[in-house]
Design an enzyme around this catalytic site. Structure first.
Site, PDB file in Angstrom:
ATOM      1  CE1 TYR A 129      34.582  30.188 146.041  1.00  0.00           C
ATOM      2  CE2 TYR A 129      32.901  31.705 147.266  1.00  0.00           C
ATOM      3  CZ  TYR A 129      33.371  31.058 145.880  1.00  0.00           C
ATOM      4  OH  TYR A 129      32.571  31.362 144.880  1.00  0.00           O
ATOM      5  NE  ARG A 189      24.125  31.732 142.436  1.00  0.00           N
ATOM      6  CZ  ARG A 189      24.918  32.574 143.272  1.00  0.00           C
ATOM      7  NH1 ARG A 189      25.903  31.797 143.841  1.00  0.00           N
ATOM      8  NH2 ARG A 189      24.896  33.708 143.291  1.00  0.00           N
ATOM      9  CG  ASN A 245      27.874  32.182 148.188  1.00  0.00           C
ATOM     10  OD1 ASN A 245      26.875  31.213 147.583  1.00  0.00           O
ATOM     11  ND2 ASN A 245      27.804  33.307 147.510  1.00  0.00           N
ATOM     12  CG  HIS A 292      26.534  37.994 141.739  1.00  0.00           C
ATOM     13  ND1 HIS A 292      26.361  36.579 141.903  1.00  0.00           N
ATOM     14  CD2 HIS A 292      27.768  38.484 141.876  1.00  0.00           C
ATOM     15  CE1 HIS A 292      27.677  36.207 142.464  1.00  0.00           C
ATOM     16  NE2 HIS A 292      28.408  37.379 142.555  1.00  0.00           N
ATOM     17  CD  GLU A 325      29.387  36.107 148.432  1.00  0.00           C
ATOM     18  OE1 GLU A 325      30.484  37.273 148.461  1.00  0.00           O
ATOM     19  OE2 GLU A 325      29.923  35.129 148.565  1.00  0.00           O
ATOM     20  CD  GLU A 373      29.401  32.603 144.649  1.00  0.00           C
ATOM     21  OE1 GLU A 373      30.540  32.601 144.909  1.00  0.00           O
ATOM     22  OE2 GLU A 373      28.574  33.184 144.145  1.00  0.00           O
TER      23      GLU A 373
HETATM   24  C1  GBH Z   1      32.189  35.233 146.031  1.00  0.00           C
HETATM   25  O1  GBH Z   1      32.564  35.930 146.915  1.00  0.00           O
HETATM   26  C2  GBH Z   1      31.422  35.893 145.009  1.00  0.00           C
HETATM   27  O2  GBH Z   1      29.841  35.742 144.943  1.00  0.00           O
HETATM   28  C3  GBH Z   1      31.728  35.787 143.467  1.00  0.00           C
HETATM   29  O3  GBH Z   1      31.281  36.682 142.639  1.00  0.00           O
HETATM   30  C4  GBH Z   1      33.106  35.620 143.326  1.00  0.00           C
HETATM   31  O4  GBH Z   1      33.692  35.556 142.060  1.00  0.00           O
HETATM   32  C5  GBH Z   1      33.608  34.364 144.221  1.00  0.00           C
HETATM   33  O5  GBH Z   1      33.238  34.472 145.588  1.00  0.00           O
HETATM   34  C6  GBH Z   1      34.927  34.041 144.136  1.00  0.00           C
HETATM   35  O6  GBH Z   1      35.730  35.302 144.925  1.00  0.00           O
HETATM   36  O7  GBH Z   1      39.550  41.807 148.743  1.00  0.00           O
HETATM   37  O8  GBH Z   1      40.889  40.786 150.396  1.00  0.00           O
HETATM   38  O9  GBH Z   1      39.106  42.134 150.963  1.00  0.00           O
HETATM   39  C7  GBH Z   1      33.094  35.511 147.983  1.00  0.00           C
HETATM   40  C8  GBH Z   1      33.666  36.088 148.976  1.00  0.00           C
HETATM   41  C9  GBH Z   1      33.957  38.642 149.540  1.00  0.00           C
HETATM   42  C10 GBH Z   1      35.857  37.016 149.153  1.00  0.00           C
HETATM   43  C11 GBH Z   1      34.843  39.740 149.480  1.00  0.00           C
HETATM   44  C12 GBH Z   1      36.771  38.132 148.953  1.00  0.00           C
HETATM   45  C13 GBH Z   1      37.224  40.214 149.542  1.00  0.00           C
HETATM   46  C14 GBH Z   1      38.453  40.004 149.889  1.00  0.00           C
HETATM   47  N1  GBH Z   1      34.333  37.375 148.829  1.00  0.00           N
HETATM   48  N2  GBH Z   1      36.269  39.085 149.696  1.00  0.00           N
HETATM   49  S1  GBH Z   1      39.600  41.277 150.055  1.00  0.00           S
END
Ligand code: GBH
Length: 470
Positions: free
Chosen positions: A314, A84, A312, A129, A174, A379
């Site tokens: 996490y 991807r 996605n 993206h 996202e 993700e």
């Molecule tokens: C994904 O976002 C992205 O699609 C990818 O590009 C990225 O590398 C990956 O995750 C890992 O981060 O700055 O504390 O306010 C995940 C969702 C949304 C998580 C924005 C972090 C900001 C946190 N992200 N969020 S903060």
């Protein structure tokens, strides 16, 4: 051992696909190579270097613009079936518009796709993206309703150019994070229009997605591709089983995943978002809601425009009732107080605690809300500072176990998994200090030497062990 599930349940279903992900700005570099135009990330970080740890940026990154063959080699060696990646809009259209096509940019992605196919790896391609062409930000970016047509023209060119070879498309990665760039200030264009700009950007992201999907249906359905968005959010476990906490956990879902998933799968915003935001807007003395309204025609255009669900995942939270966050803001509108459990392991990213059960929770909630749509985890990954690769292995192992439980115990239709990321890369505000890769990169070496980590070999073995022999 009777605690173990039946043997077949340690396997993944026939046809289940494993893959790895990246995004253009995070890996490509070549920020102005061969006629590429600047994106809002190039522009913002050149003007505000302090926005990023160690004042880093994506000018060079992994130099995948030149070294993509090394990436494909690693993907192949580990044994993934899919890759991807995303297309940089200003690399193919420097002004954002189709009247000026950058042929070397077009050729670059054709080469990547051909290299993948030659190695038996299926491309999964995201059109957006986060790297908007600067000239489009100059007219307001995602705040300008015209962006829907401009995005659709760009998408048209991409489908026309690559659609014979690419069958899996993601329009927008996202949308919630993209909207956040207008509402929270943490991503380019770093506007701080919280509770207004984010909803407006989100509205136009949905309009753009819907239009692009309909255009594909009309002009390219013979290509037989499947389109989704990659949705994000962190689900909440209710703090207690009280009706208030259960309702709060539901709102946590509706204000994150639901914001974009409900319009494309059920038509229009989640009713609870509409109710809460309209009510708050009124209480603030506004005569129009901060959450824009779709016309009936727009609802018809947007409803039913994903063929599969890109998730996605996490992390997760506990949730209970409570108005927190900037005023106004999506967080405050949701009236959910989200917090981490102190027992959940921390990681190199402050926003990411390890809670694999949240993945199953998200999958269950998706099925409950949207039925049995095929889901691909687009993700999922573990961040460290280059020092906790063993923990990365544990992260994958436990999250993949939750997916199997969702498949075999809950009957949820999960058909694939793309981890984040194949390679250490530019982790947005954390720059190069936070690493998600299976492959380590020596950022100081001229050829950005790539070395497989233990977790890469672990994954190689894992896929061999757990995939049903087909
Ligand atoms: C994904 O976002 C992205 O699609 C990818 O590009 C990225 O590398 C990956 O995750 C890992 O981060 O700055 O504390 O306010 C995940 C969702 C949304 C998580 C924005 C972090 C900001 C946190 N992200 N969020 S903060």
């Amino acid at each position: 051992d009777d605690r173990l599930p039946p043997a077949s349940h340690t396997m993944f279903p026939k046809g289940f696909k494993f893959g790895a992900s990246t995004a253009a700005y995070q890996v490509e570099g070549g920020w102005n190579a061969d006629g590429k135009g600047p994106s809002i990330w190039d522009d913002y970080l050149h003007k505000h270097p302090d926005f990023i740890k160690n004042r880093n940026n994506g000018d060079v990154a992994d130099d995948s613009y030149h070294l993509y063959k090394d990436d494909v080699k690693a993907i192949k060696e580990i044994g993934f079936q899919t890759y991807r990646f995303s297309i940089s809009w200003p690399r193919v259209l420097p002004t954002g518009r189709t009247n000026q096509v950058n042929q070397p940019g077009i050729d670059y992605y054709m080469n990547v796709i051909d290299e993948l196919l030659a190695n038996g790896i299926e491309p999964v391609v995201a059109l957006y993206h986060w790297d908007l062409p600067v000239p489009l930000q100059d007219i307001g970016g995602w705040l300008n309703p015209d962006i829907a047509d401009l995005f659709t023209e760009y998408a048209d060119l991409m489908f026309k150019t690559y659609g014979d070879k690419v069958k899996w498309w993601i329009t927008i990665n996202e949308a919630q994070s993209v909207a956040g760039g207008y509402g929270g200030g943490n991503a380019a264009p770093a506007l701080n229009l919280h509770g207004t700009g984010d909803y407006l950007a989100g509205h136009n992201l949905l309009r753009a997605h819907g239009k692009a999907y309909r255009m594909y249906q009309q002009k390219y359905s013979h290509q037989g591709g499947k389109i989704s968005m990659a949705f994000c959010g962190a689900p909440c476990f209710p703090t207690t089983q009280s009706p208030e906490d259960i309702a709060a956990a539901d709102r946590c879902f509706q204000f994150s995943f639901g914001w974009f998933a409900h319009p494309v799968l059920r038509g229009d915003y989640p009713p609870i978002m509409r109710e809460y935001i309209d009510r708050n807007s009124k209480a603030e003395g506004r005569n129009v809601s901060r959450l824009p309204y779709f016309t009936d025609e727009e609802i018809r255009e947007i409803n039913g425009t994903v063929d599969w669900f890109g998730l996605n995942y996490y992390t997760a939270y506990w949730g209970k009732e409570g108005a927190v966050g900037a005023n106004p803001s999506t967080d405050r509108d949701s009236n959910v107080n989200k917090y981490f459990d102190p027992n959940w392991p921390s990681t190199a990213s402050s926003w990411l605690k390890v809670i694999p059960q949240g993945l199953r929770l998200a999958l269950q909630k998706l099925r409950q809300e949207y039925g049995n749509i095929p889901i691909i985890v687009t993700e999922n990954g573990y961040p460290d500072n280059g020092d906790k690769d063993e923990k990365r292995i544990g992260y994958f192992e436990t999250h993949l176990a939750e997916i199997r439980a969702a498949i075999y115990e809950d009957g949820i239709n999960v058909t694939g998994y793309c981890l984040w990321s194949i390679i250490d890369n530019f982790e947005w505000r954390d720059g190069y200090t936070v690493k998600f890769g299976l492959v380590e990169v020596d950022f100081d070496s001229p050829n950005k030497t790539r070395t497989l980590k233990k977790s890469a070999y672990w994954f190689q073995n894992y896929m061999a062990m757990h995939k049903l022999i087909q």
